[in-house]
Motif scaffolding. Structure first.
Motif, short mmCIF file in Angstrom:
data_model
loop_
_atom_site.label_atom_id
_atom_site.label_comp_id
_atom_site.label_asym_id
_atom_site.label_seq_id
_atom_site.Cartn_x
_atom_site.Cartn_y
_atom_site.Cartn_z
N GLN A 51 0.79 -1.04 -0.01
CA GLN A 51 0.06 -0.01 0.06
C GLN A 51 1.00 1.14 0.03
OE1 GLN A 51 -2.81 -0.05 3.12
NE2 GLN A 51 -3.53 -2.14 2.86
N ALA A 52 0.17 2.31 -0.68
CA ALA A 52 1.08 3.47 -0.90
C ALA A 52 1.29 3.94 0.49
CB ALA A 52 0.26 4.49 -1.50
N THR A 53 0.93 4.01 1.43
CA THR A 53 0.73 4.50 3.10
C THR A 53 2.10 3.66 3.64
OG1 THR A 53 -1.40 4.53 3.30
CG2 THR A 53 -0.04 4.78 5.36
N TYR A 54 2.36 2.70 3.29
CA TYR A 54 3.37 1.86 3.82
C TYR A 54 4.72 2.08 3.02
CZ TYR A 54 0.58 -0.84 7.22
OH TYR A 54 -0.13 -0.91 8.00
N SER A 55 4.49 2.47 1.83
CA SER A 55 5.63 2.80 0.89
C SER A 55 6.56 4.13 1.70
CB SER A 55 5.18 3.17 -0.52
OG SER A 55 4.60 1.96 -1.14
N ALA A 56 5.53 5.04 2.17
CA ALA A 56 6.21 6.03 2.82
C ALA A 56 7.32 5.65 3.88
CB ALA A 56 4.97 6.84 3.54
N ALA A 57 7.45 4.27 4.24
CA ALA A 57 8.35 3.97 5.33
C ALA A 57 9.66 3.88 4.77
CB ALA A 57 8.13 2.57 5.70
N PHE A 58 9.94 4.22 3.48
CA PHE A 58 11.39 4.30 3.09
C PHE A 58 12.17 5.34 3.62
CE2 PHE A 58 14.37 6.04 -0.25
CZ PHE A 58 15.23 4.87 -0.24
N ASN A 59 11.79 6.55 3.87
CA ASN A 59 12.64 7.52 4.66
C ASN A 59 13.08 7.13 6.06
OD1 ASN A 59 12.78 9.06 2.13
ND2 ASN A 59 10.95 10.25 2.83
N VAL A 60 11.78 6.47 6.81
CA VAL A 60 12.08 6.05 7.91
C VAL A 60 13.14 4.88 8.09
CG1 VAL A 60 11.02 5.02 10.10
CG2 VAL A 60 9.87 6.67 8.60
N ILE A 61 12.86 4.10 7.14
CA ILE A 61 14.01 3.01 7.06
C ILE A 61 15.35 3.54 6.93
CG2 ILE A 61 14.87 0.97 5.48
CD1 ILE A 61 11.95 0.56 4.63
N ILE A 62 15.56 4.56 5.99
CA ILE A 62 16.97 4.97 5.89
C ILE A 62 17.51 5.52 7.09
CG2 ILE A 62 18.21 6.94 4.96
CD1 ILE A 62 16.59 6.79 2.43
N ILE A 63 16.67 6.30 7.82
CA ILE A 63 17.08 6.76 9.19
C ILE A 63 17.52 5.85 10.30
CG2 ILE A 63 16.33 8.54 11.17
CD1 ILE A 63 16.93 9.91 8.46
N LEU A 64 16.57 4.80 10.36
CA LEU A 64 16.68 3.79 11.40
C LEU A 64 17.89 2.70 10.91
CD1 LEU A 64 12.88 2.75 12.20
CD2 LEU A 64 14.44 4.29 13.47
N GLY A 65 18.10 2.80 9.84
CA GLY A 65 19.20 2.29 9.18
C GLY A 65 20.58 2.79 9.78
#
Length: 273
Positions: free
Chosen positions: A111-125
């Motif tokens: 879902q498009a809503t969960y695709s927004a997690a990309f930027n969060v993945i970068i920071i948490l990574g």
């Protein structure tokens, strides 16, 4: 013994609160949907910590024996080895995830809503990489005579994280929790590394640390732009294969860690026998 165990379990509780408080704050302030997005990003970033957890279990006995023998040279060697090895493994996993996660979301019809997690993945990574790259500082402190400091540094981290998470969520939304964790974890590891440096003249970084970061940046950007026009599963396959192959070659060519050479020699001996 009761005092020691109380502080140890207290430290575990603090770390558990620090790892779960983000989702609680997000759910209460932004709603469960955004908490789900953050949780997905956290699961993806947590892959980076898999080698780190295994290594921490392995070095505990070695470091404990070295403290008993007052072998500070061995402790510093393990400290620096753990830093470069965990950084290499962390960057390897981080690179594969970031190169492919957006395309993977598309292929799996996320879902498009969960695709927004990309930027969060970068920071948490980046949070996980900081924790990995600073080595087993927690293990070194916890097995020393100054094990109380492990608990104290956890209190400082939690005291910083709680207000930061609340205000950053208010200001930046879901990604604010990731910013809060980045600042909190960077401060937490800086305090522990600085404690070991001042107390025992130990620090986890060498010139190989800088070489590793520069090589990773060059390979990551090269693969990102080289395959930027490709889509689909072929894009994921090529990015993963090329990046993995070049990264592993670089580890041996530039001798980023002596452990890689030792493993290769043992592998060759095993094949001959």
């Amino acid at each position: 013994m009761i005092k020691m165990q109380s502080l140890i379990y207290g430290g575990i509780i603090i770390m558990t609160i620090g790892q779960t408080m983000d989702e609680i704050f997000i759910a209460s302030l932004n709603g469960l949907e955004f908490a789900g997005v953050y949780t997905l990003a956290a699961y993806a970033a947590n892959f980076i910590q898999v080698p780190q957890r295994s290594m921490q279990s392995i070095v505990t006995g070695v470091v404990s024996q070295a403290w008993k023998d007052k072998n500070y040279t061995e402790i510093n060697r393990v400290y620096q080895r753990s830093s470069i090895n965990m950084l290499l493994m962390g960057l390897f996993i981080f690179g594969i995830i970031i190169l492919n996660v957006q395309e993977l979301f598309i292929r799996l019809n996320v879902q498009a809503t969960y695709s927004a997690a990309f930027n969060v993945i970068i920071i948490l990574g980046l949070v996980r990489l900081i924790d990995a790259g600073t080595g087993v500082n927690g293990t070194v402190i916890a097995t020393s005579n100054f094990w109380k400091f492990d608990f104290i540094s956890g209190i400082i981290m939690l005291g910083l994280r709680i207000p930061l998470t609340y205000f950053f969520l208010k200001k930046f939304g879901t990604i604010g929790a990731a910013y809060s964790e980045l600042i909190g974890m960077a401060t937490y590891n800086f305090i522990r590394c600085e404690f070991l440096r001042r107390k025992f003249n130990m620090q986890p970084f060498t010139i190989k640390t800088l070489h590793t970061i520069l090589i990773f940046a060059a390979l990551f950007l090269g693969c990102f732009y080289l395959f930027s026009t490709l889509n689909g599963w072929i894009s994921i396959l090529l990015k993963t294969t090329v990046f993995s192959a070049l990264f592993l070659i670089a580890v041996f060519v530039f001798k980023l860690t002596p452990d890689a050479q030792q493993l290769y020699v043992k592998w060759k001996e095993k094949r001959r026998s």
